[in-house]
Structure formats: C-alpha cells, structure tokens
Design a protein around this motif. Structure first.
Motif, PDB file in Angstrom:
ATOM      1  N   LEU A 299       1.921 -13.310  -5.138  1.00  0.00           N
ATOM      2  CA  LEU A 299       0.626 -13.948  -4.934  1.00  0.00           C
ATOM      3  C   LEU A 299      -0.435 -12.862  -4.850  1.00  0.00           C
ATOM      4  O   LEU A 299      -0.363 -11.963  -4.006  1.00  0.00           O
ATOM      5  CB  LEU A 299       0.634 -14.770  -3.644  1.00  0.00           C
ATOM      6  N   THR A 300      -1.420 -12.936  -5.755  1.00  0.00           N
ATOM      7  CA  THR A 300      -2.544 -12.006  -5.719  1.00  0.00           C
ATOM      8  C   THR A 300      -3.831 -12.813  -5.636  1.00  0.00           C
ATOM      9  O   THR A 300      -3.963 -13.858  -6.270  1.00  0.00           O
ATOM     10  CB  THR A 300      -2.572 -11.109  -6.969  1.00  0.00           C
ATOM     11  N   TYR A 301      -4.773 -12.336  -4.855  1.00  0.00           N
ATOM     12  CA  TYR A 301      -6.057 -13.027  -4.745  1.00  0.00           C
ATOM     13  C   TYR A 301      -7.130 -12.016  -4.403  1.00  0.00           C
ATOM     14  O   TYR A 301      -6.857 -10.932  -3.882  1.00  0.00           O
ATOM     15  CB  TYR A 301      -5.998 -14.151  -3.709  1.00  0.00           C
TER      16      TYR A 301
ATOM     17  N   TYR B 257       5.927  -7.947   1.073  1.00  0.00           N
ATOM     18  CA  TYR B 257       5.004  -6.834   0.886  1.00  0.00           C
ATOM     19  C   TYR B 257       3.585  -7.375   0.949  1.00  0.00           C
ATOM     20  O   TYR B 257       3.259  -8.394   0.332  1.00  0.00           O
ATOM     21  CB  TYR B 257       5.251  -6.162  -0.466  1.00  0.00           C
ATOM     22  N   PHE B 258       2.728  -6.678   1.700  1.00  0.00           N
ATOM     23  CA  PHE B 258       1.323  -7.078   1.766  1.00  0.00           C
ATOM     24  C   PHE B 258       0.457  -5.827   1.761  1.00  0.00           C
ATOM     25  O   PHE B 258       0.692  -4.890   2.530  1.00  0.00           O
ATOM     26  CB  PHE B 258       1.031  -7.903   3.017  1.00  0.00           C
ATOM     27  N   SER B 259      -0.533  -5.830   0.884  1.00  0.00           N
ATOM     28  CA  SER B 259      -1.452  -4.704   0.816  1.00  0.00           C
ATOM     29  C   SER B 259      -2.747  -5.168   0.174  1.00  0.00           C
ATOM     30  O   SER B 259      -2.821  -6.261  -0.408  1.00  0.00           O
ATOM     31  CB  SER B 259      -0.837  -3.554   0.010  1.00  0.00           C
TER      32      SER B 259
ATOM     33  N   ARG C 117      -4.503  -0.468 -10.060  1.00  0.00           N
ATOM     34  CA  ARG C 117      -3.291  -1.035 -10.628  1.00  0.00           C
ATOM     35  C   ARG C 117      -2.338  -1.351  -9.477  1.00  0.00           C
ATOM     36  O   ARG C 117      -2.096  -0.498  -8.614  1.00  0.00           O
ATOM     37  CB  ARG C 117      -2.635  -0.049 -11.596  1.00  0.00           C
ATOM     38  N   SER C 118      -1.814  -2.557  -9.445  1.00  0.00           N
ATOM     39  CA  SER C 118      -0.908  -2.965  -8.373  1.00  0.00           C
ATOM     40  C   SER C 118       0.423  -2.241  -8.504  1.00  0.00           C
ATOM     41  O   SER C 118       0.798  -1.793  -9.588  1.00  0.00           O
ATOM     42  CB  SER C 118      -0.682  -4.477  -8.430  1.00  0.00           C
ATOM     43  N   PRO C 119       1.185  -2.126  -7.413  1.00  0.00           N
ATOM     44  CA  PRO C 119       2.534  -1.563  -7.528  1.00  0.00           C
ATOM     45  C   PRO C 119       3.485  -2.562  -8.161  1.00  0.00           C
ATOM     46  O   PRO C 119       3.361  -3.775  -7.979  1.00  0.00           O
ATOM     47  CB  PRO C 119       2.922  -1.274  -6.072  1.00  0.00           C
ATOM     48  N   ALA C 120       4.450  -2.060  -8.922  1.00  0.00           N
ATOM     49  CA  ALA C 120       5.481  -2.914  -9.500  1.00  0.00           C
ATOM     50  C   ALA C 120       6.516  -3.262  -8.441  1.00  0.00           C
ATOM     51  O   ALA C 120       6.718  -2.522  -7.476  1.00  0.00           O
ATOM     52  CB  ALA C 120       6.149  -2.205 -10.673  1.00  0.00           C
TER      53      ALA C 120
ATOM     54  N   PHE D 111      -2.482  -8.307  -2.239  1.00  0.00           N
ATOM     55  CA  PHE D 111      -1.190  -8.547  -2.869  1.00  0.00           C
ATOM     56  C   PHE D 111      -0.217  -9.014  -1.790  1.00  0.00           C
ATOM     57  O   PHE D 111       0.073  -8.272  -0.843  1.00  0.00           O
ATOM     58  CB  PHE D 111      -0.671  -7.272  -3.538  1.00  0.00           C
ATOM     59  N   ASP D 112       0.283 -10.226  -1.938  1.00  0.00           N
ATOM     60  CA  ASP D 112       1.211 -10.819  -0.976  1.00  0.00           C
ATOM     61  C   ASP D 112       2.484 -11.172  -1.745  1.00  0.00           C
ATOM     62  O   ASP D 112       2.544 -12.201  -2.428  1.00  0.00           O
ATOM     63  CB  ASP D 112       0.579 -12.063  -0.347  1.00  0.00           C
ATOM     64  N   TYR D 113       3.495 -10.300  -1.663  1.00  0.00           N
ATOM     65  CA  TYR D 113       4.698 -10.428  -2.475  1.00  0.00           C
ATOM     66  C   TYR D 113       5.897 -10.818  -1.609  1.00  0.00           C
ATOM     67  O   TYR D 113       6.049 -10.340  -0.483  1.00  0.00           O
ATOM     68  CB  TYR D 113       5.045  -9.094  -3.164  1.00  0.00           C
TER      69      TYR D 113
END
Length: 703
Positions: free
Chosen positions: A405-407, A448-450, A478-481, A432-434
């Motif tokens: 989830l990205t917002y 993961y949250f950042s 760029r977001s982390p993979a 980024f809420d993974y």
C-alpha cells in the motif's frame, strides 16, 4: 477533394520550454462522409512574444515546468518505425535510450540522464498512462524493481507523450528520479480504419480502429467511442525468437456538467519464446552462429493484463477537479535459460487498484495551485523458481506474497511576480505500508512502514522576447523493493529456516538543472540543458547478501537540440547528449564504479512532405548513434571494457491518397554484433545479435 491545411502552432516556448520531439508530423485524417483531409503541419516551434497579452499559466501538465520537456504527438507516431517494440516511440527524444531487450514482451527499457542501466526495464522513470502509474514494484518476471511494461499500448491508442527531464514535477511519485513520462490516450476524434502490415522474419499485423460519436436526444452530451484491436505475430532474427500479441482497447468519453469523463477498458495477451544472449567474443571468432540460441535452450514468456481507468477533468480551462480511479489484473511469467537444462522462471500475479484526486486553483493570470492525493494497492505473488528440463522443481530463488500500500499527498504551485519571471514550487509526501509474507524464508516475513518527502523549486526568466532561461533544484525518490526488505537467502525450498529483515529507507536523489530555449528565427529553435544529480542513499546489496542505504552515485551531463525548417517541404532536427559522469562514488569491493549508460548519444533526422497530384507523400529519415557504454568483466568484475558503438538508420515513406494509405519502412543496423541489448559478465559481453536490415510494408483503408 476537400483540403484542409492545419498549421497549428507548437506550444509557446516562453513559458512551456518544450524540447519538441522531432517536430510535428502528420498522419492522414479522414472525416466521415468526406474525402481525404491531408494536413500540412508546421514543424516550427513558435515563441509567445506578446508581453502585453495574457500568458498561459499551466499546472496540470508538463508545459508549466522549468525544465526540458519533449513531446511526441499522435501525428508524429505515424512517421516512426514502431514495429514490434513500442519503445521505438522514444527514438527521436533527445537524451533517451529506449528499447525492448529482444527477448519477447519483457518490459521496455528506458534510460536517460545516467539512470536505468539495461537490466532495470524503465525503472527510475515514473511512467503514467491517463494518470495510472505503470511501474511495477518488486517484479520478479526477470525485470527487477519498478519496470514499465508498455507492450499493451499501440500507436493508434496514444494521443500524446510527454518526457519530463528530471524529478521536477510533484504530480508524479515513485521511481521519479530521472524524470517522468505521462502518456495520454486518444478519444473518439480519430478516423476509423482497417489495416494490415508485413515485415521481415514473418511479421504480420492486423489493426482495426472504430471511432464515432453517439448522441442521445434530448438529453446529455454525445458519447465519443474509440475501439482499437491490434493482432501481431512475429518471429525474430534469431531462430528461437517469436512473439504472439493481442491488444484490445475501448474508450468512452463525454461531458457531464462542468466535467469531461472517460472510461478506458484494455485487455492484453502475449506469448513469446526467447533466444537469449551470446558471448561477443564467440561471435567475433565465428565460434557460434549469431542466430543460434543461448545454451541451446530457448527461454519463454507470457503476459496477460485486464485494466480499467475512469477519469474526470474540467470541461473548460484548467481550474477545477481532476480524478482517476483504476484497477488491473496483472499476470506475467518469464523463463530465462541459465544452462542447457535449467531455467530461472520469474512470475508476477497481482491485482492492482488505486486512484488520485486533485483540485487546481487559479488566481487570475498570476498564480495557480494544485493540491491532491493518490493511493495504490498492489496485492499478489512474486516469485522466481528453478525449472529443470521444462519441469518446475522445489527450489526457489525467492517467493513472496505481497500487500503493498502506497499513498501520498502533493502540492504544486506557480507564481509570476513580474511579467518576465515565473516561479514554481512543489512538495510531495509519500508513505509505504507493506505486508510481506516470505514463503521461502518465513522468518523474514515482515511489516514495513516508511515515508519520504521530496521538494521541488524552479524558475523561468524571459530575458529577451526570443530567449528563455530556466533553472531548478528538485528531489525525487524510489521505493525499496520487497527483496531489499525481506531476505531471500540461497536457492532452496519453501519454508526453509533463517532469514533477515533489513532496515532500508526509500532512495532519494537531488537534481539540479539549468538551460535555455531560444528561437533566433521563426524557423529555428535551439534548446540546451545541463544537469547534475546526486544520490547519497542508494540501496546497495552488500557482499554478505544484505541491503543497506549506503550507496553514493553521481551523474552529470548535458543535452543540446536544434530544429530547423529551411524550406516549407523540409524539416530537420539534431540532438546530442553527453553523460560526463555516471558512477558509484563508493563502489563495493571487486566491482567497477562506472554505470552502464552511453557517454555519447547523437540523433539526426529529416522529413520531406509534398503533395503529388491529389496525393501526399511523406518521407522520414532518422539516424541514431550511441557510444561509450562501459561494462566490466573478469573475476572479480573489475576489467573495464566498452560496448561496440551502436548505429541505427530508419527510413519511412507514407503515401496518402483518398481513403488509402501505403507505408514502406526499412531499418538498417550496420555494425556487426552491435546491439542495444547487452550485458557485462565475468566471461565478457553478452549480446542479443540483430540483423543488419529489416523492412516491411503496411496498407490502411480509412472510412
């Protein structure tokens, strides 16, 4: 025959600073119930020198940005040799290297400003179609993190492409480090047609375009409809290369109240085989046949995408609400041969939903402000598995269930304190809420949250009526993979012990640009830009297999472009880009520092357009050269080498007569064993050999 000369001027340069891509070229347009309309389109970019008049203040698209922006129009696409690779639509854009890697439908490589080496398939450039992000996070189908898969597009679907250099726009989020590429699709204002095409190596294409407007009286506005079906079958120069592709597109649009609404539906299906790569030294010595297959074992791939996108924009002007809602079922698989018996098979099976909402406020002709938010949810499986002799084994490189989830929130404003100066500013905050379930190493499963904040500042100064200067400083990210967060370990079965979670942050870059646009004469435009990009927290794999945000990379370069129309039937363009520096400042032990991007890039082209006794002939010639691409070989890989120079010549002739159009094309690639798809390895350079020439023809009937 009704003749209509469309001399529509290009966008004003005083405030748009557009580095127009190859001029504006035409494709025959036909009106229902009328004879052919053969437009003569001006290719000269004109400048708005009327300081007394009101200048357009734009925030909703690329034209208000203080940077170099290239535009590819729908008309121009009809003059480019697209063929099997939709990446060719960027062939004339200064400073851009774009190509498919010739291994089936495996993504669209896109490199500019020293970013995105061959293996990343368009990552580091944020690509959007009708407001829908196209970059696929944490893809495992052989393409890395953030690839852009654009094979579902065909030229008949595309209305306009903007290539924004640098992360200067706050409207675009993840992967916006080198820049952004917003693409808009056509509506129902194009002619209906049916066409067929043939090219070398058994290429066959059939295209149907149905366009119309349907009115319901009394009542609302007419509904415009555009349906495109494109069926493509082809083999490649290599013995074991082939692609079977089906694309279907349907778009409905209408005005309701003060808004224009559109609904786009797409379906894409592809099956392919791939011949892989061959060692350059083996080719040069004659040890292997250039048309043979790597390891004697063809690779394979498949793809399926079903999409919808609902959009809303103001019916008049740019003041008001903009909205996008989208969803997609995404499936992709790619098998890469790694020996004479083994494949590594990557697959993605995702469901994607998201949207964005923004309001643009204008304050007279002095200021404008856009405020918005966007969200995207990506759920599904991503894995890479080992197959032996065509059968899946129990061993995996990685296997993850993803809920990403990205917002974010964004704001972008423009203000003109005096008539000759415009200031721009933007700000994004993204989260980024993974939720990552690691099926291979369950102990590495994690939440993961950042978040990341990226500001942008810029200015444009009209020093003289025909000279504009621009400058900006901006951050992109760029977001982390998922693989960089949750470890995969050595190849093995699902449910294995061990696993580590890494604390990495999104990677940010800071980019600086300066440049100018000048029109010294009404038929001549010159644009130049210099850039410097610094990344101090690149996510880098460590020797022990971990990932850390410790990378430090620097990219410097400049680009020049000129466009000239010496006489009415002829227009020419030329661009040169040099990457002065693109390297890791603190490379890992036993690795090289230089990034695999071209040091020099040259693009030249000309168009000749002439009416011939009721018909119109358009001839285009383009030349393309890249040199100075470094790679490393040896064990360790520290021996610096350079790939062979790559040269490509494109010729295309289009004859329009009444409702008929005939096209002939040829592509010449004279350097033996030179190719855009190449990779450094311990043994040397691996390349995908290309034929010295290709040719084809197409016929189309408009109705």
């Amino acid at each position: 025959m009704n003749k209509n000369e469309n001399t529509g001027a290009a966008r004003p340069l005083a405030w748009t600073l557009l580095s127009l891509s190859s001029g504006v070229f035409s494709q025959a347009a036909f009106a229902e119930g009328q004879h052919t309309v053969l437009p003569e389109v001006s290719v000269v970019a004109t400048q708005d020198t009327s300081l007394q008049g009101k200048r357009k203040l734009v925030t909703t698209d690329s034209t208000g940005l203080p940077t170099a922006v290239s535009v590819v129009t729908a008309d121009e696409l009809g003059t480019i040799n697209i063929g099997r690779d939709i990446s060719n639509m960027f062939r004339r854009v200064p400073g851009v290297v774009a190509n498919n890697i010739d291994q089936g439908d495996t993504g669209n490589g896109f490199r500019m400003r020293g970013f995105a080496t061959q293996g990343t398939h368009g990552a580091d450039t944020a690509v959007y179609v009708d407001g829908v992000p196209q970059n696929m996070p944490s893809s495992q189908a052989g393409a890395g993190h953030g690839p852009a898969f654009l094979e579902w597009l065909t030229p008949d679907m595309i209305g306009q492409i903007d290539v924004i250099k640098g992360p200067v726009s706050a409207l675009y989020g993840d992967q916006n480090r080198a820049g952004a590429v917003p693409i808009s699709t056509q509506s129902g204002d194009v002619p209906s047609s049916i066409g067929i095409g043939f090219d070398r190596y058994n290429g066959k294409r059939a295209t149907l375009v149905l366009s119309g407007s349907h009115a319901f009286r009394p009542g609302p506005e007419p509904i415009k409809s555009l349906f495109v079906a494109d069926i493509y079958r082809t083999h490649s120069y290599r013995y074991d290369g082939s692609t079977d592709r089906d694309n279907f597109f349907w778009k409905l649009s209408t005005r309701i109240g003060d808004g224009v609404y559109s609904l786009r539906l797409n379906h894409y299906r592809s099956e392919s085989t791939a011949a892989g790569y061959l060692l350059l030294s083996d080719l040069q010595s004659g040890k292997v046949d250039p048309r043979s297959t790597q390891y004697g074992l063809p690779g394979f791939g498949s793809g399926k995408r079903s999409m919808f996108a609902l959009n809303r924009a103001p019916a008049h002007g740019e003041d008001g609400w903009y909205a996008t809602l989208y969803g997609e079922a995404f499936e992709r698989e790619r098998g890469i041969a790694t020996s004479s018996v083994q494949h590594t098979v990557g697959s993605d099976d995702r469901n994607i939903f998201g949207g964005r909402l923004a309001n643009n406020f204008t304050f007279g002709d002095r200021a404008a402000l856009m405020v918005g938010a966007e969200v995207r949810r990506d759920r599904g499986d991503a894995q890479r598995q080992i197959w032996v002799r065509g059968v899946p084994t129990a061993n995996y490189i990685n296997a993850q269930q993803l809920d990403l989830l990205t917002y974010g929130l964004f704001v972008q404003g423009q203000f003109r304190p005096v008539e000759a100066v415009k200031l721009t500013a933007g700000l994004r905050r993204d989260w980024f809420d993974y939720d990552i379930v690691n099926r291979k190493l369950p102990a590495a499963s994690t939440d993961y949250f950042s978040g990341v904040t990226t500001p942008k500042l810029g200015a444009v100064w009209s020093v003289l009526p025909r000279l504009d200067l621009f400058a900006n400083v901006a951050q992109g990210f760029r977001s982390p993979a998922a693989e960089q967060i949750s470890s995969s370990g050595a190849t093995g079965p699902l449910g294995a012990p061990g696993g580590t979670v890494y604390d990495v942050s999104p990677s940010k870059v800071k980019s600086y640009d300066v440049g100018f646009t000048a029109t010294p004469a009404n038929n001549l435009t010159v644009t130049a830009a210099a850039y410097y990009t610094l990344n101090e927290d690149e996510i880098v794999g460590q020797p022990d297999g971990s990932f850390k945000s410790v990378g430090d990379t620097t990219r410097k370069g400049y680009e020049l472009e000129a466009r000239w129309r010496p006489i009415r039937p002829v227009s020419v363009y030329a661009s040169y880009g040099q990457i002065i520096q693109a390297e890791a400042n603190n490379p890992l032990p036993n690795t090289g520092a230089r990034l695999s991007v071209p040091r020099h890039q040259l693009k030249l082209g000309a168009e000749y357009r002439q009416r011939l006794q009721g018909a119109q002939l358009t001839v285009n010639a383009d030349a393309y050269l890249t040199t100075g691409i470094p790679y490393y070989m040896g064990a360790p890989q520290t021996q610096l080498r350079f790939m062979p120079a790559y040269t490509r010549f494109d010729l295309r002739a289009v004859l329009d007569w009444k409702q008929y159009q005939l096209s002939l094309f040829a592509v010449l690639q004279p350097h033996r064993f030179s190719t855009e798809a190449a990779y450094g390895s311990a043994a040397g350079l691996l390349v995908a050999p290309q034929p010295k020439w290709q040719a084809g023809m197409a016929a189309r009937y408009f109705f």
